[in-house]
Structure formats: structure tokens, C-alpha cells
Motif scaffolding. Sequence first.
Motif, PDB file in Angstrom:
ATOM      1  N   ASP A  34       2.945   3.610  12.350  1.00 28.01           N
ATOM      2  CA  ASP A  34       4.047   4.509  11.991  1.00 28.01           C
ATOM      3  C   ASP A  34       3.753   5.042  10.590  1.00 28.01           C
ATOM      4  N   ALA A  35       4.761   5.582   9.926  1.00 30.22           N
ATOM      5  CA  ALA A  35       4.504   6.236   8.639  1.00 30.22           C
ATOM      6  C   ALA A  35       3.980   5.271   7.579  1.00 30.22           C
ATOM      7  N   THR A  36       4.337   3.986   7.722  1.00 31.17           N
ATOM      8  CA  THR A  36       3.911   3.036   6.690  1.00 31.17           C
ATOM      9  C   THR A  36       2.999   1.931   7.233  1.00 31.17           C
ATOM     10  N   HIS A  37       2.736   1.924   8.537  1.00 35.04           N
ATOM     11  CA  HIS A  37       1.868   0.901   9.112  1.00 35.04           C
ATOM     12  C   HIS A  37       0.678   1.512   9.845  1.00 35.04           C
ATOM     13  N   SER A  38      -0.446   0.853   9.711  1.00 33.42           N
ATOM     14  CA  SER A  38      -1.637   1.262  10.441  1.00 33.42           C
ATOM     15  C   SER A  38      -2.353  -0.016  10.864  1.00 33.42           C
ATOM     16  N   ASP A  56      -4.138   1.361   0.196  1.00 35.48           N
ATOM     17  CA  ASP A  56      -3.506   2.534   0.816  1.00 35.48           C
ATOM     18  C   ASP A  56      -2.170   2.841   0.157  1.00 35.48           C
ATOM     19  N   ARG A  57      -1.422   1.781  -0.104  1.00 37.02           N
ATOM     20  CA  ARG A  57      -0.099   1.959  -0.717  1.00 37.02           C
ATOM     21  C   ARG A  57      -0.226   2.577  -2.107  1.00 37.02           C
ATOM     22  N   MET A 105      -1.029   6.195  -1.720  1.00 36.68           N
ATOM     23  CA  MET A 105       0.146   6.965  -1.299  1.00 36.68           C
ATOM     24  C   MET A 105       1.085   7.204  -2.480  1.00 36.68           C
ATOM     25  N   ASN A 151       3.322  10.630   2.098  1.00 39.22           N
ATOM     26  CA  ASN A 151       4.449   9.923   2.698  1.00 39.22           C
ATOM     27  C   ASN A 151       4.127   9.323   4.069  1.00 39.22           C
ATOM     28  N   ASN A 152       2.884   9.496   4.539  1.00 37.50           N
ATOM     29  CA  ASN A 152       2.535   8.957   5.855  1.00 37.50           C
ATOM     30  C   ASN A 152       1.120   8.386   5.804  1.00 37.50           C
ATOM     31  N   ILE A 153       1.009   7.077   6.057  1.00 35.37           N
ATOM     32  CA  ILE A 153      -0.296   6.405   5.918  1.00 35.37           C
ATOM     33  C   ILE A 153      -1.325   6.979   6.885  1.00 35.37           C
TER      34      ILE A 153
END
Length: 340
Positions: free
Chosen positions: A196-200, A308-309, A312, A318-320
Motif C-alpha cells: 500500500d502507500a506505506t508498505h512494500s 525508504d522512509r 520519502m 507520499n507513496n512508497i
Amino acid sequence: MKSELDKIRADATTALNAAADLAALEHASIKFLSRKGLVAGLFKLLGQADASERPALGQALNELKTDLEALEAARKLALTPKSKGPSLDWTLPGRTSWIGGYHPLTIVMREITDIFRSMGFRVADGPEIELVKYNFDMLNTPAWHPSRDESDTIYLANGFVVRTETSPVQVRTMEAQDPPVRIISPGRVYRRDRPDATHSPMFHQCEGLYVDKGVTMAELKGTLLAFYRELFGQQTKLRFRPHFFPFTEPSAEVDVTCPFCKGDGCRICKSTGWLEMGGCGMVDPNVLAGVGYDTELYTGFAFGLGIDRIAMLRFGINNIRLLFDSDVRFLRQFIGITPR
Ligand SMILES: [Zn+2]
């Protein structure tokens, strides 16, 4: 003879300029500039001129010849038809050859490693396909710990996993050398995560380890404070919140003051003024004993952070997933940005 020369200059200039096409130009050229032309005739008369006037007349004649030949060449160029075929459109934009740029993760990763290198840390590397032994057992991960769960970890055959953190590099390094050990291990890690936007399912971590005689938690906090101040600015503050990690005891979560609002509260820090950056703690003696270190003599600290954080935050992404989509429209925005 001087008046003759002036007359021929005037006549020839008029004739060459008046030529309406290449044939007329050729005609005028033959009349004035050929081997039997009027200018050549003047050169023949030079021998009959008074000896005292000869140098000046000779120079004037040479100038006349040079001027008329230049005029003839210019007129020839002007009268020559332009080549057929597609003409050049000078208003079209030029073709750009794109130069490469750094990926935002590369920029941030280099900044992180540069800061830690300046503090004496060495970059260590290790395999992404890792033994369960290094990924969990030797990191003191208890059998019941949720990180071992198949819903979190991608298990492979024959006792291998796709590494879930870069900490196994620390175990491998300690196995291979005696203290002092001072390393960071930036690299890819893998989890069973729904994107999702914060998880990969694949992301980047950087873990650090320092083991020596008499290493304290104060040094851990000092090291991280120095690092985050270098990264986010000298006004940055740090706080530790007690936590549990199998690898360290005691353990803490690390928060830094939000670099965007300076701690006042904003959208990025969800009005708290703080950003969670990762975990840290004093290396559990079980881990040191596991690699054969004397736990009476040596202590150490370890920490982890999400690359990554940080990327960002640094670039307002705003999207990983943008980091891994390889979309040139996104990546082009980083051309020209180099590690600080
Ligand atoms: Zn904020």
C-alpha cells in the motif's frame, strides 16, 4: 592607368551585382576576371607604367582582383538554387540526450553511509537469501516471536529465508572478526506485506552495530543524535521509548523531532511533533556469546532505520511504491540532485 583601374572596378562591380542568374554571372566573370579578361589586361599594362608608380599600382591591382573575386563568389552562392528535399525547420526544439540521475534511494543511502563513515563505521554486506540460523536463531529471536511467523516471513527450502532485516550481516561480521566491530549494513529486506502507500514487500533498511570494551547506551544515543542532526538539521532532538526486540536488551524505539514543523505538529508528523525512525538497544549478551565474544569484556549497541522512509520524508514522496515502479516521469525529477 589609375583612372582605367577605377573604371573597371566600377563596371565590374555593377555587372557582377546585376547578374540575374548564374549564366549572366559567368558572362561577367569571363569579361572581367578570366585569363584574357579586363583585369588581366591591366596587369599586362603594369610593365609600361612609370617605375616610381609601379608598386602602388601593383598593390591597387591586386586589391581589385581580390575584391572582385570575393564579390563573384558571394553572388554565386546567392544565385545557386537551394538543394531540394526536406528543408530544415529551425523552430523545432532540439533533441535532448538525457543524462542519468541518482535514484532517490541511492541519494539517501549515500548520505546515510557518508555520515556513519565519518563516525568510523564501515559498510558491511551480506546475502539476501539467508539461513534461518542467521536471520533468527543467532539474533536471539525466540521460537514464539511473531516475526518468525509464515504470515510475516518468506521461507525457502532447506533452512533458508529471504532475509527480513539486515541484522544477519552483523552476526556474520562478528563471527568473522574480533572486537572492536563498527559497521552499518544497508540493504534490501523482505516481508510478507500487502503493498500500500506505506508498505512494500521489499524495502531498504540500514542496521548499525558497535561492539567494543565498555560501550554504553549513552554512546548509542549520542551516535544516533549526531546522525539524525546531520541528516535532518542541528536543531533535531531525539527520544527513546522503551520497547522489546529479541536482539537487544534493553531496547528502545527512536523518535526524532519532526524536521518539517520543528516539533510544533504538522500533517507529516500527525500533529505529534515527533517521527518514529526505528529501533535500537544494547546487544543482548546471548548474541555476543553466540559468536564467541567474551560478554564480561565486551558490550555493544545496535540500531536500525528505514531508508525508504527517510527518502520519502526527504523528498516529500507520499507513496512508497513510487520508489520501485521505475516510472521515468517520477525518476526524472531527481536528475541533478546529488547526495549532500
Ligand atoms: Zn511535523
